[in-house]
Each structure stands twice: as structure tokens, then as C-alpha cells.
Motif scaffolding. Sequence first.
Motif: not given
Length: 190
Positions: A146-155, A161-167, A169-177
Amino acid sequence: MAALKNKEHFEFVTNYENIINLKNKVLKYTEEDWNKYDYRQKTFDPHRFTKTLPLIWNELNKDSKRNLEKNGRKFWPEEEKYREDLDAFTKIFENHYGPGFIATAMLINLPAKKIIEPHVDSYDPFFEKCHRNHLAIITHEDVIFQIEHEERNIREGELFQINNNTCQHMVKNGSLIDRVHLLMDWLPTS
């Protein structure tokens, strides 16, 4: 951060053709391998649940800055195993961003059911200059970037490329792997 071409939070770069071979290399690592290096997770609190295998990575210097010179990069022992892949990414990035070099390359493991907490990478001027790229190597549909309010599952095999220095961001691993990405920073030279 060097500007995203489309001024979006996520910019698709390419699908990596050699993802199966890359994934097979990563799957050989043991828990012990993943736990050997802990500077990043101990230094940067939002990343405390991650595990890192550095390939090309300079820790912060005494002034809390990162190296910006091609000849000043630190190559870790694991880099040799991925040199062919990194050469391929150099060509991809040269075509996509123009002249430059891979300043950072590291494998990042986010264990099952863990998160990278919301944060902005604005503590280092390095991030204003580079293009931060994530390649999903091992992932699951329940891993959300998630960056700001945009969520994406990167396959698997997708490079963004991600915007990491002005926005934020976070990552949630909700899986079992465990989720594994190859993070690469491209530093333009012109």
C-alpha cells in the motif's frame, strides 16, 4: 526520488522473464541464512519484522548518508549468485530510466502474517535521486503493498517502481507463506 514517469504510486516496469530460475535460487535459503544479517531490521524500525540478504548494499555512514558513487558500492558474497540477473536488470533499467547503475540490491523476506509498518523513506537524500524497484519473487494474493491509499498485489515476476520517499507506504503479508522481493535502487548518472 527520481520522478515516476506517470506520477503514480506504482509504475509497472516489466515482467521478468527469468523469474523461475531466480525463485529457485531463493528457495534454497534456510532460516539460518535469512537470520545472518540483521542491520537493516535493527536500524529501521518499520522493517523490524523483515529479513534481509544484501547483494549490493551500503550501510549508512557516520553522517547517516548512503554512498552515491558507483565505485563506492559494497558487494556482498551473495551477489555473485545473482550477477546474471543483476546484469539483466541493468539493461532493463538503462532502457527504462536511462544511464545509471544499481546502487542497492537486496532480497527482502517478509514472513507470513507480518507487516512493514507505514513509513516514508525521507531520512536520506539518496531516495530523492534513485528509482526504487521491487520485483516479486515469492508472493501470494494476500500480500498487499500500500502506498498512501492505493493498494496493489504485486505478482511473481512483476517489477514495479514505487514512490517510497514522498508517500507513506506499508506492506501486509496476510498469507501463510513468506513473501520475498528483490529490492533494487537505480541511481541515474545523467
